[in-house]
Motif scaffolding. Structure first.
Motif, PDB file in Angstrom:
ATOM      1  N   ALA A  17      36.903  45.608  42.155  1.00 50.30           N
ATOM      2  CA  ALA A  17      37.996  46.187  41.482  1.00 50.30           C
ATOM      3  C   ALA A  17      38.729  44.789  40.669  1.00 50.30           C
ATOM      4  CB  ALA A  17      39.299  46.485  42.587  1.00 50.30           C
ATOM      5  N   LEU A  18      38.589  45.137  39.600  1.00 50.13           N
ATOM      6  CA  LEU A  18      39.125  44.079  38.706  1.00 50.13           C
ATOM      7  C   LEU A  18      40.388  43.739  38.316  1.00 50.13           C
ATOM      8  CD1 LEU A  18      36.482  44.806  35.823  1.00 50.13           C
ATOM      9  CD2 LEU A  18      36.613  42.695  36.788  1.00 50.13           C
ATOM     10  N   ASP A  19      41.182  43.424  39.382  1.00 50.28           N
ATOM     11  CA  ASP A  19      42.726  43.142  39.423  1.00 50.28           C
ATOM     12  C   ASP A  19      43.022  41.738  38.857  1.00 50.28           C
ATOM     13  OD1 ASP A  19      41.533  42.264  42.057  1.00 50.28           O
ATOM     14  OD2 ASP A  19      43.157  41.359  42.081  1.00 50.28           O
ATOM     15  N   GLU A  20      41.808  41.020  38.810  1.00 55.85           N
ATOM     16  CA  GLU A  20      41.874  39.607  38.181  1.00 55.85           C
ATOM     17  C   GLU A  20      43.156  38.909  38.608  1.00 55.85           C
ATOM     18  OE1 GLU A  20      39.242  40.269  34.205  1.00 55.85           O
ATOM     19  OE2 GLU A  20      41.380  40.722  34.245  1.00 55.85           O
ATOM     20  N   HIS A  21      43.370  38.665  39.828  1.00 58.44           N
ATOM     21  CA  HIS A  21      44.669  38.033  40.242  1.00 58.44           C
ATOM     22  C   HIS A  21      44.801  36.564  40.131  1.00 58.44           C
ATOM     23  CE1 HIS A  21      41.847  38.771  43.823  1.00 58.44           C
ATOM     24  NE2 HIS A  21      41.752  37.442  43.932  1.00 58.44           N
ATOM     25  N   THR A  22      43.498  35.790  39.940  1.00 56.24           N
ATOM     26  CA  THR A  22      43.640  34.403  39.756  1.00 56.24           C
ATOM     27  C   THR A  22      42.316  33.895  38.859  1.00 56.24           C
ATOM     28  OG1 THR A  22      42.352  33.787  41.701  1.00 56.24           O
ATOM     29  CG2 THR A  22      44.872  33.726  42.034  1.00 56.24           C
ATOM     30  N   ARG A  23      42.621  33.029  38.291  1.00 55.48           N
ATOM     31  CA  ARG A  23      41.779  32.310  37.144  1.00 55.48           C
ATOM     32  C   ARG A  23      41.823  30.706  37.481  1.00 55.48           C
ATOM     33  NH1 ARG A  23      38.780  33.713  32.548  1.00 55.48           N
ATOM     34  NH2 ARG A  23      40.030  35.718  32.324  1.00 55.48           N
ATOM     35  N   ILE A  24      40.987  30.360  38.504  1.00 53.33           N
ATOM     36  CA  ILE A  24      41.134  28.804  39.211  1.00 53.33           C
ATOM     37  C   ILE A  24      40.523  27.842  38.513  1.00 53.33           C
ATOM     38  CG2 ILE A  24      41.081  27.361  41.273  1.00 53.33           C
ATOM     39  CD1 ILE A  24      41.849  30.051  43.023  1.00 53.33           C
ATOM     40  N   LYS A  27      47.418  46.474  37.447  1.00 54.02           N
ATOM     41  CA  LYS A  27      47.757  44.873  38.195  1.00 54.02           C
ATOM     42  C   LYS A  27      49.166  44.761  38.440  1.00 54.02           C
ATOM     43  CE  LYS A  27      44.402  42.747  35.218  1.00 54.02           C
ATOM     44  NZ  LYS A  27      43.811  41.834  34.329  1.00 54.02           N
ATOM     45  N   ALA A  28      49.968  45.663  38.040  1.00 54.73           N
ATOM     46  CA  ALA A  28      51.491  45.600  38.167  1.00 54.73           C
ATOM     47  C   ALA A  28      51.856  45.611  39.819  1.00 54.73           C
ATOM     48  CB  ALA A  28      52.469  46.459  37.713  1.00 54.73           C
ATOM     49  N   PRO A  29      51.231  46.419  40.416  1.00 51.38           N
ATOM     50  CA  PRO A  29      51.755  46.342  42.000  1.00 51.38           C
ATOM     51  C   PRO A  29      51.251  45.139  42.795  1.00 51.38           C
ATOM     52  CG  PRO A  29      50.597  48.663  41.250  1.00 51.38           C
ATOM     53  CD  PRO A  29      50.532  47.616  40.362  1.00 51.38           C
ATOM     54  N   PHE A  30      49.977  44.640  42.319  1.00 53.54           N
ATOM     55  CA  PHE A  30      49.774  43.377  42.887  1.00 53.54           C
ATOM     56  C   PHE A  30      50.443  42.430  42.665  1.00 53.54           C
ATOM     57  CE2 PHE A  30      45.932  46.016  42.644  1.00 53.54           C
ATOM     58  CZ  PHE A  30      45.103  46.028  43.811  1.00 53.54           C
TER      59      PHE A  30
END
Length: 326
Positions: free
Chosen positions: A227-234, A295-298
């Motif tokens: 799932a491409l929710d892309e929550h972080t880019r560390i 992505k909004a709900p995440f």
């Protein structure tokens, strides 16, 4: 057996430092946990080649990939003890040495790849490089480790509610653990090399990483959903020990810094293609279903942790500067 192999490589590293074909040659050891064919390792090799060519081999660097010198945390300890000179380290591990790095592990900090590169290529990045001088090392450059998203074995993640009851592997970072908890999952810190077997054996139900984990890490052989929710880019950072840096003369330092920046440019060129190729291979050849959840709900679920971290004035200042750079 693994310990014996690591010990043998470690002895080779000592030998590399001890032997010099030319008087005055500076020999440096570089540690990396990634495989030799990983795009980031290729960028490190690009850096090494440029440094050696432009210094007429007065500076020689040997890369020890595949975590043969130990985990990132173990390599960091060796950096501080002057047993390793240069390394590629995730910001998630650097936050243990300076809390300012924890800002980079916050979810949804960067809105795009361009935003990420603009921030770290400018004054903000330069300021960060000096944040660990008191810990015995400094930053040279950064690499994009990709936007991290969830992948699972038996249940697609379309909303945060789909993470409830799911054991999700995370990096051993306080921020990452709290993030998954807030989204409803059960965070399970594991070393990267343990993920495949843990997925196979049902120790975990999923993990979160960039798409190359599916292909280069072969996790797509076990999981079915990405799932491409892309929550972080560390970001990853290339660091060098203060002692190794002080061995270089002014011209060598200039060459090393320039080569580091060029390695980042080279990495960006090959990294974007690697991500797209991984998504295509995972879908077409490994049967992984790729989805694009809202992505909004995440983001709504993790807003409290962002506000919590911004109670620290230094982190608040950094996060504010990053958000203002959009």
């Amino acid at each position: 057996m693994k310990k014996l192999v690591v010990s043998a490589i470690a002895l080779a590293a000592v030998a590399f430092s001890a032997v010099s074909a030319n008087a005055g040659t500076i020999r440096l050891k570089m540690g990396d946990a990634l495989a030799e064919d990983h795009p980031t390792s290729l960028a490190l090799q690009h850096f090494i080649k440029e440094v050696e060519e432009k210094t007429n081999k007065s500076v020689r660097i040997k890369l020890f990939p595949n975590a043969v010198l130990g985990s990132e945390r173990e390599v960091l300890e060796q950096i501080q003890n002057d047993a390793v000179d240069i390394a590629r380290i995730s910001a998630s591990n650097l936050e243990n040495f300076n809390s300012i790095y924890s800002a980079f592990t916050l979810p949804y900090l960067f809105e795009s790849e361009d935003h990420f590169y603009n921030v770290l290529s400018g004054p903000i990045g330069e300021k960060i490089y000096g944040a660990t001088l008191d810990s015995g090392f400094r930053g040279l450059t950064f690499f994009d480790s990709g936007a991290r998203s969830f992948y699972t074995k038996d249940k697609a993640v379309n909303t945060p509610d789909d993470l409830k009851g799911q054991k999700v592997r995370v990096i051993n970072s306080h921020t990452s653990i709290r993030m998954v908890e807030m989204m409803g999952g059960t965070p399970t810190p594991l070393a990267y090399g343990e993920i495949y077997t843990a997925l196979q054996q049902g120790v975990i139900d999923g993990a979160e990483n960039n798409p190359t984990a599916l292909t280069l890490g072969r996790h797509g052989e076990v999981v079915k959903y990405y799932a491409l929710d892309e929550h972080t880019r560390i970001p990853d950072f290339m660091i060098i020990s203060n002692k190794a840096w002080d061995k270089l003369d002014d011209n060598q330092k200039k060459i090393v810094k320039e080569a580091a920046r060029n390695a980042t440019k080279y990495h960006r060129e090959i990294w974007g293609k690697a991500i797209q190729d991984a998504l295509v291979e995972a879908h077409d050849k490994m049967g992984v279903t790729i989805s694009h959840p809202d992505k909004a709900p995440f983001l709504a679920k993790v807003m409290p942790i962002i506000e919590e971290y911004r109670q620290d004035p230094a982190i608040d200042e950094l996060v504010g500067a990053i958000l203002n750079a959009k």
